[in-house]
Scaffold this motif. Sequence first.
Motif, mmCIF file in Angstrom:
data_model
loop_
_atom_site.group_PDB
_atom_site.id
_atom_site.type_symbol
_atom_site.label_atom_id
_atom_site.label_comp_id
_atom_site.label_asym_id
_atom_site.label_seq_id
_atom_site.Cartn_x
_atom_site.Cartn_y
_atom_site.Cartn_z
ATOM 1 N N ILE A 68 0.842 -1.203 0.000
ATOM 2 C CA ILE A 68 0.000 0.000 0.000
ATOM 3 C C ILE A 68 0.872 1.245 0.000
ATOM 4 N N GLU A 69 1.920 1.254 0.816
ATOM 5 C CA GLU A 69 2.803 2.418 0.870
ATOM 6 C C GLU A 69 3.505 2.647 -0.465
ATOM 7 N N ALA A 70 4.001 1.581 -1.081
ATOM 8 C CA ALA A 70 4.668 1.711 -2.382
ATOM 9 C C ALA A 70 3.698 2.225 -3.440
ATOM 10 N N LEU A 71 2.473 1.715 -3.409
ATOM 11 C CA LEU A 71 1.492 2.110 -4.413
ATOM 12 C C LEU A 71 0.966 3.524 -4.165
ATOM 13 N N ARG A 72 0.917 3.951 -2.923
ATOM 14 C CA ARG A 72 0.561 5.348 -2.651
ATOM 15 C C ARG A 72 1.630 6.274 -3.231
ATOM 16 N N GLY A 73 2.888 5.880 -3.092
ATOM 17 C CA GLY A 73 3.961 6.672 -3.685
ATOM 18 C C GLY A 73 3.843 6.740 -5.188
ATOM 19 N N ALA A 74 3.511 5.605 -5.808
ATOM 20 C CA ALA A 74 3.328 5.581 -7.259
ATOM 21 C C ALA A 74 2.154 6.463 -7.667
ATOM 22 N N SER A 75 1.069 6.401 -6.890
ATOM 23 C CA SER A 75 -0.121 7.194 -7.208
ATOM 24 C C SER A 75 0.141 8.684 -7.067
ATOM 25 N N ASP A 76 0.950 9.062 -6.085
ATOM 26 C CA ASP A 76 1.305 10.476 -5.939
ATOM 27 C C ASP A 76 2.066 10.978 -7.163
ATOM 28 N N LEU A 77 2.907 10.094 -7.732
ATOM 29 C CA LEU A 77 3.695 10.485 -8.898
ATOM 30 C C LEU A 77 2.853 10.513 -10.178
ATOM 31 N N ALA A 78 1.862 9.624 -10.259
ATOM 32 C CA ALA A 78 1.051 9.534 -11.480
ATOM 33 C C ALA A 78 -0.408 9.301 -11.097
ATOM 34 N N PRO A 79 -1.091 10.326 -10.589
ATOM 35 C CA PRO A 79 -2.450 10.137 -10.059
ATOM 36 C C PRO A 79 -3.485 9.739 -11.101
ATOM 37 N N GLN A 80 -3.208 9.976 -12.378
ATOM 38 C CA GLN A 80 -4.187 9.650 -13.406
ATOM 39 C C GLN A 80 -3.963 8.275 -14.037
ATOM 40 N N MET A 81 -2.947 7.548 -13.596
ATOM 41 C CA MET A 81 -2.616 6.273 -14.234
ATOM 42 C C MET A 81 -3.504 5.172 -13.656
ATOM 43 N N ALA A 82 -4.368 4.612 -14.499
ATOM 44 C CA ALA A 82 -5.391 3.671 -14.024
ATOM 45 C C ALA A 82 -4.789 2.405 -13.426
ATOM 46 N N VAL A 83 -3.722 1.884 -14.006
ATOM 47 C CA VAL A 83 -3.160 0.624 -13.501
ATOM 48 C C VAL A 83 -2.651 0.795 -12.075
ATOM 49 N N ILE A 84 -2.074 1.951 -11.772
ATOM 50 C CA ILE A 84 -1.589 2.217 -10.415
ATOM 51 C C ILE A 84 -2.765 2.372 -9.464
ATOM 52 N N ARG A 85 -3.751 3.149 -9.881
ATOM 53 C CA ARG A 85 -4.952 3.343 -9.051
ATOM 54 C C ARG A 85 -5.602 1.998 -8.720
ATOM 55 N N ASN A 86 -5.730 1.136 -9.726
ATOM 56 C CA ASN A 86 -6.394 -0.153 -9.522
ATOM 57 C C ASN A 86 -5.589 -1.056 -8.599
ATOM 58 N N ASN A 87 -4.266 -1.046 -8.750
ATOM 59 C CA ASN A 87 -3.441 -1.869 -7.869
ATOM 60 C C ASN A 87 -3.500 -1.372 -6.427
ATOM 61 N N LEU A 88 -3.584 -0.054 -6.247
ATOM 62 C CA LEU A 88 -3.717 0.484 -4.893
ATOM 63 C C LEU A 88 -5.047 0.054 -4.277
ATOM 64 N N LEU A 89 -6.118 0.135 -5.039
ATOM 65 C CA LEU A 89 -7.419 -0.312 -4.534
ATOM 66 C C LEU A 89 -7.382 -1.806 -4.193
ATOM 67 N N LEU A 90 -6.730 -2.579 -5.039
ATOM 68 C CA LEU A 90 -6.603 -4.019 -4.790
ATOM 69 C C LEU A 90 -5.824 -4.277 -3.502
ATOM 70 N N ALA A 91 -4.729 -3.549 -3.312
ATOM 71 C CA ALA A 91 -3.927 -3.722 -2.101
ATOM 72 C C ALA A 91 -4.725 -3.351 -0.855
ATOM 73 N N LEU A 92 -5.535 -2.296 -0.954
ATOM 74 C CA LEU A 92 -6.373 -1.918 0.182
ATOM 75 C C LEU A 92 -7.365 -3.022 0.516
ATOM 76 N N MET A 93 -7.942 -3.630 -0.503
ATOM 77 C CA MET A 93 -8.875 -4.737 -0.274
ATOM 78 C C MET A 93 -8.175 -5.913 0.398
ATOM 79 N N VAL A 94 -7.040 -6.310 -0.172
ATOM 80 C CA VAL A 94 -6.309 -7.457 0.369
ATOM 81 C C VAL A 94 -5.803 -7.164 1.773
ATOM 82 N N GLY A 95 -5.426 -5.907 2.012
ATOM 83 C CA GLY A 95 -4.897 -5.523 3.316
ATOM 84 C C GLY A 95 -5.943 -5.253 4.376
ATOM 85 N N GLY A 96 -7.212 -5.562 4.092
ATOM 86 C CA GLY A 96 -8.261 -5.394 5.089
ATOM 87 C C GLY A 96 -8.712 -3.961 5.290
#
Length: 204
Positions: free
Chosen positions: A144-172
Amino acid sequence: MRRFMLAALLMTAAPVQAEEAPDTRGLYLQLIHQARSDGRPRAALAYLDDFERRYPGDAEARLLRVNSLIDLGQIDAAEAVALPVETADGGVSAVRGHLLAARGRWTEAAAFYEQAGRASPADPLLRNALGYALLRAGQAGAAIEALRGASDLAPQMAVIRNNLLLALMVGGRGAEAEAGLRRIGDGGLRQKLTAEAVRIGKGG
């Protein structure tokens, strides 16, 4: 139109020495990168065959060949390509990470992505790759932390956004994931991510 004209010129012109046309190498590599970005790895490989006749032993071309073979699922062939020494931007470490990820060796892949990220800290796709590898390695919090960093760098990139949402789901952290999904307003995405989260949770 200009891209297609460039492709025609590069494929039909007689080979030239780098000192005669110093920008030809860069333009050709740009064409190969574009073929991969467009989802045409077979075209990228065809261009690479021609490029490597002109510029044998080019380090970037070898990395592009490995990535194009991975795109096609030809992992054995990708692993058979001799990798160059590490590049300043961490490109070789990134490719090693891709090869390990393709074999499902997520913890090892994450280590190489982290190494590549230290060389290119502002590359959002490297952070995204690291986050996904960490997620598949069972380290949801770090992912989640790595993907938040990626999202901060590229907030409009769908693949990053989706992976962050997935990580949040998996991480409870379902409430955060749900808030993100509501902002997107895509019910189909919710279904896909939920199914993927269940699969990862089962070790799939």
